[in-house]
Enzyme design. Structure first.
Site, short mmCIF file in Angstrom:
data_model
loop_
_atom_site.label_atom_id
_atom_site.label_comp_id
_atom_site.label_asym_id
_atom_site.label_seq_id
_atom_site.Cartn_x
_atom_site.Cartn_y
_atom_site.Cartn_z
N CYS A 99 0.83 -1.20 0.00
CA CYS A 99 0.00 0.00 0.00
C CYS A 99 0.87 1.26 0.00
O CYS A 99 1.55 1.52 -0.98
CB CYS A 99 -0.99 -0.04 1.16
SG CYS A 99 -2.42 1.08 0.90
N HIS A 101 -3.61 -5.30 1.07
CA HIS A 101 -3.38 -5.75 2.44
C HIS A 101 -3.91 -7.18 2.58
O HIS A 101 -4.81 -7.60 1.86
CB HIS A 101 -4.13 -4.86 3.44
CG HIS A 101 -3.65 -3.45 3.50
ND1 HIS A 101 -2.43 -3.12 4.04
CD2 HIS A 101 -4.22 -2.28 3.11
CE1 HIS A 101 -2.27 -1.80 3.99
NE2 HIS A 101 -3.34 -1.27 3.43
#
Length: 502
Positions: free
Chosen positions: A342, A426
């Site tokens: 991310c 994630h």
């Protein structure tokens, strides 16, 4: 039973509210009770995306798993995601609605959110047999009481009985219990039914005289003394010690399968978010995970992870100031593994255009991946499913940055160049087959004779943890008394403890 409830408050932050709430949920569902968790307002950088595409705190997602129900935005209607010491992004019913300073939030906006929060709780109570609510911080924050929507404010509005949890391992728990009660207004004290001691080490009989005196001083009983247990800090709110304080890693006792271990260094970037991603690595026998903030700590690492962050530009500056950026560049040139997730993935790219998060405009990235990132006002919230390294992968996405991948090998939604990987996903390492394949790649690049265990199941380990939480409640708390509280509310006639709130 329908619509029963309980608020688990705490004498301090990190007293154990999250895990006690999860433990009560797991204990109840094992008794055949249809139960749901709830937290009116949560401040955390560890969040999760529900199947309906909304963002909630990971602690509430973990509690929903403990209750064996699907997490929804109703369980955490207000999520605050800090962007600095003074401001946070406000996520309402799973969607971002803007940035507010602490003064702006407590000065007016928080009061506006009270009715929506209460409506969510009542909807859950109309659907479930019981709703176990988690408070935030301490209910005795008297400077914030008039705008409270998560502790006694919600308890009084919904007539919820309250059990206060205290961490005896820190010391001073009797003073904390007494002081917490004595700083509440009479109307709030009426709902505080008693206490729950958490993280006790030693002979409980030595504690009993103090519990008897506490009963005499407050008129309130203690519902249990939970022993100190390693490996229970799962998916709480923030703090490095939370993620790897035990959780999965300490429950794994098997030796490495291969001749070598793998050492993983996680860069402790500012505003680090969803660092629970690396818990799945720590679950593997023979994988040692640690957080680092100095370049020399990367020297013996077989894999370096640059995790998510709520401040990609700030994290970039920090990596450069600390000398970690140069070390990451050297690793990439030497073919030594680096994984960006991310915000960490964004930092590894060539260029960032940010008029949303930091408002810094054009910023040069580390240049380790052929990626250009533009921050969009709308947040991407998704639960993608895909394939990488020949294995099925599930994950979740929470980001404003939109990546334009201009080269490299495809890797989930990102790319790979040599031994440098990057993705917005994630949770991908919780997919067992993919995690094992990824670790084999890391071991080969690092020249380690590491072999992933063939049967490690992250999901099974998580279930074992949640069962241990349920066992703690069942074995060390007065569950009959707790059930009466959930069904009937706080007992009448609880005495007032002076001086009360000013």
């Amino acid at each position: 039973m329908r619509g029963g409830g309980l608020l688990v408050a705490g004498t301090t932050s990190d007293a154990g509210k999250s895990v006690v709430t999860a433990g009560i949920c797991r204990w109840l569902v094992r008794q055949g009770v249809k139960v749901a968790p709830f937290k009116g307002q949560n401040m955390s950088l560890n969040s999760f995306v529900t199947r309906e595409g909304t963002e909630i705190g990971r602690a509430q997602a973990m509690q929903a798993q403990a209750a064996r129900v699907e997490p929804t935005a109703l369980m955490n209607p207000v999520l605050l995601k800090p962007g600095s010491d003074r401001s946070s992004q406000v996520v309402l019913m799973g969607k971002p609605v803007g940035e507010l300073s602490a003064r702006g939030y407590h000065g007016g906006r928080q009061k506006e959110l009270f009715e929506p929060v209460l409506a969510c709780l009542e909807e859950l109570r109309g659907t479930y047999d019981a709703v176990i609510c988690e408070g935030a911080g301490s209910p005795a924050e008297i400077n914030l009481r008039r705008t409270d929507i998560v502790n006694m404010g919600i308890a009084r509005a919904a007539r919820l009985p309250v059990v206060v949890v205290g961490d005896i391992d820190r010391g001073g728990v009797f003073a904390q219990f007494f002081g917490t009660t004595a700083l509440l207004a009479p109307e709030d004290q009426e709902l505080v039914a008693g206490y729950l001691v958490n993280k006790f080490r030693g002979d409980v009989s030595l504690l009993e005289p103090g519990l008897d005196m506490l009963l005499g001083l407050t008129g309130r009983r203690t519902f249990g003394v939970l022993p100190y247990a390693h490996g229970l800090g799962i998916d709480e709110e923030d703090g490095l010690r939370v993620s790897l304080r035990g959780a999965v890693r300490e429950s794994v006792v098997a030796p490495p399968v291969g001749a070598d271990v793998l050492r993983v260094a996680v860069c402790a970037v500012p505003l680090m978010s969803n660092f629970t991603d690396v818990d799945a690595l720590a679950a593997e026998p023979g994988v040692v995970v640690r957080f680092v903030d100095r370049p020399e700590e990367l020297a013996d690492a077989d894999l370096v992870v640059v995790p998510g962050t709520r401040g990609t530009v700030k994290a970039l500056a920090w990596l450069r100031e600390r000398g970690l950026a140069g070390e990451l560049g050297r690793r990439a040139a030497e073919g030594r593994p680096v994984l960006g997730i991310c915000g960490g993935f964004q930092a590894l790219g060539e260029h960032i255009e940010d008029e949303v998060e930091s408002k810094a405009g054009a910023v040069t990235g580390l240049g380790l991946l052929p990626v250009r990132v533009r921050f969009a006002p709308e947040k991407t919230l998704a639960r993608p499913v895909g394939e990488a390294l020949g294995e099925r992968v599930e994950g979740y996405e929470i980001h404003h940055g939109v990546a334009d991948v201009r080269g490299g090998e495809p890797f989930l939604d990102g790319c790979r160049v040599g031994a440098v990987w990057g993705t917005h996903w994630h949770g991908s390492l919780e997919s067992d087959g993919f995690r094992r394949a990824f670790l084999r790649e890391v071991a080969a690049a690092a020249g380690r004779r590491f072999v992933p265990a063939p049967d490690t199941s992250f999901g099974a380990l998580r279930e074992e943890q949640l069962d241990r939480l349920g066992d703690l409640i069942e074995e060390h708390a007065d569950t009959d008394a707790l059930l009466r509280l959930i069904e009937q509310g706080a007992p009448a006639g609880l005495p007032f403890v002076p001086p009360g709130a000013p």
